[in-house]
Design a protein around this motif. Structure first.
Motif, mmCIF file in Angstrom:
data_model
loop_
_atom_site.group_PDB
_atom_site.id
_atom_site.type_symbol
_atom_site.label_atom_id
_atom_site.label_comp_id
_atom_site.label_asym_id
_atom_site.label_seq_id
_atom_site.Cartn_x
_atom_site.Cartn_y
_atom_site.Cartn_z
ATOM 1 N N UNK A 108 0.838 -1.204 0.000
ATOM 2 C CA UNK A 108 0.000 0.000 0.000
ATOM 3 C C UNK A 108 0.871 1.252 0.000
ATOM 4 N N UNK A 109 1.896 1.276 0.862
ATOM 5 C CA UNK A 109 2.783 2.433 0.907
ATOM 6 C C UNK A 109 3.530 2.599 -0.413
ATOM 7 N N UNK A 110 3.940 1.482 -1.023
ATOM 8 C CA UNK A 110 4.609 1.565 -2.321
ATOM 9 C C UNK A 110 3.688 2.199 -3.357
ATOM 10 N N UNK A 111 2.428 1.817 -3.348
ATOM 11 C CA UNK A 111 1.471 2.401 -4.294
ATOM 12 C C UNK A 111 1.318 3.900 -4.068
ATOM 13 N N UNK A 112 1.383 4.324 -2.830
ATOM 14 C CA UNK A 112 1.241 5.742 -2.527
ATOM 15 C C UNK A 112 2.495 6.524 -2.893
ATOM 16 N N UNK A 155 -7.838 2.204 -1.274
ATOM 17 C CA UNK A 155 -8.213 2.480 -2.657
ATOM 18 C C UNK A 155 -7.033 2.343 -3.617
ATOM 19 N N UNK A 156 -6.257 1.268 -3.458
ATOM 20 C CA UNK A 156 -5.126 1.021 -4.362
ATOM 21 C C UNK A 156 -5.273 -0.330 -5.068
ATOM 22 N N UNK A 157 -6.484 -0.874 -5.047
ATOM 23 C CA UNK A 157 -6.704 -2.179 -5.661
ATOM 24 C C UNK A 157 -6.429 -2.206 -7.146
ATOM 25 N N UNK A 158 -6.575 -1.072 -7.825
ATOM 26 C CA UNK A 158 -6.291 -1.032 -9.259
ATOM 27 C C UNK A 158 -4.796 -0.985 -9.551
ATOM 28 N N UNK A 159 -4.013 -0.624 -8.546
ATOM 29 C CA UNK A 159 -2.570 -0.465 -8.727
ATOM 30 C C UNK A 159 -1.780 -1.665 -8.210
#
Length: 305
Positions: free
Chosen positions: A152-156, A184-188
């Motif tokens: 999650x942090x990587x996506x952010x 809200x990072x499920x697409x990434x």
């Protein structure tokens, strides 16, 4: 003192904090899941239960609590003492640098040094001296993702990157899915079940992030109940704690792009690792609590060209 007595006599947050500290000290609880003392653990349990900022105890100490709040706090203090479960399991939440994640007993309570490093390196004034420019990272992978917090942090931090996240535990991936949805990072981010790099055949990445199990068997045998409450497979790193780290080092070159690199948390195994891999140029990263629990190594240093 009965639960009724407690909720009648104790009326402010200060009352419950003092009471919790006394109970925790008397029960000789253990800490290490984001807190290190009875007072900090009590503050975390109370503040998180009341949906208050977990780093802002003082402004609320003399607030009078509602009857339902008193009952809930008394129940959770009792649960912490009688079950010896980490407070994060009781509230269902854990935090990395203030970012909230869902946790339960299917995953280890996240407390990675890597999260601290990402925030320190990327939110500092001068950027990172070793990690890649976050805007240039187009692919990253989190090996042994657990609750998915580092993914999650990587996506952010890497807004242009696709992020893969792998764990052997199907239960852990269910928790990770909750966190992807909540942030809200499920697409990434894409989740994979499997053993380390096994489900990623043919993929390469600009960045590998990994916080694998790294506790040695002697330490594992001496664990207090708070740590035994977590999945053993999330801790067990073999006889000397480095079984999975060795495998990751062996396999990582096949999954790194030439300008990429890997950040890996290993606990206390630096001397063993440096003696075993004298040809590798490890860069050891300092955190608030350690100078050598995490290393960075470039793709070039791993022989990727």
């Amino acid at each position: 003192m009965t639960q009724q007595d407690i909720t009648t006599e104790l009326v402010t947050l200060r009352d419950y904090w003092r009471y919790a500290i006394s109970r925790f000290n008397a029960a000789d609880l253990s800490y290490g899941h984001g807190t290190t003392t009875a007072s900090d653990d009590a503050a975390y349990l109370l503040l998180d239960t009341l949906e208050l900022p977990i780093d802002a105890l003082d402004p609320f100490l003399d607030a009078r609590l509602l009857p339902d709040e008193r009952r809930l706090l008394a129940e959770r203090i009792e649960t912490r003492v009688t079950t010896r479960k980490p407070s994060s399991y009781i509230t269902g939440r854990a935090y990395i640098q203030g970012v909230r994640f869902h946790v339960d007993e299917r995953v280890i309570v996240p407390r990675s040094h890597i999260g601290e490093i990402l925030f320190a390196e990327y939110l500092g004034e001068n950027g990172s001296a070793f990690l890649p420019d976050p805007l240039t990272v187009t692919s990253a992978v989190d090996i042994c993702t657990g609750s998915g917090c580092l993914a999650v942090l990587a996506a952010k931090f890497f807004p242009h990157a696709t992020v893969d996240a792998v764990d052997l535990s199907a239960d852990a991936l269910e928790v990770a899915k909750i966190n992807l949805d909540e942030h809200d990072v499920g697409d990434q981010v894409t989740l994979f079940q499997g053993d380390l790099f096994e489900p990623l055949e043919g993929s390469t990445y600009d960045l590998i992030i990994t916080n694998p199990p790294y506790v040695d068997h002697e330490a594992l045998a001496g664990y207090p109940p708070e740590f035994r409450a977590e999945p053993e497979m999330a801790h067990d790193g073999g006889v000397d704690g480095l079984d999975l780290v060795r495998r990751i080092l062996a396999d990582a070159p096949a999954y790194l792009n030439p300008e990429g690199g890997m950040i890996c948390e290993i606990g206390s195994g630096r001397e063993i690792l440096e003696e075993e891999f004298p040809h590798l140029d490890f860069v050891w990263l300092e955190t608030a609590e350690s100078q050598d629990a995490v290393f960075w190594i470039s793709a070039e240093a791993l022989g990727v060209s």
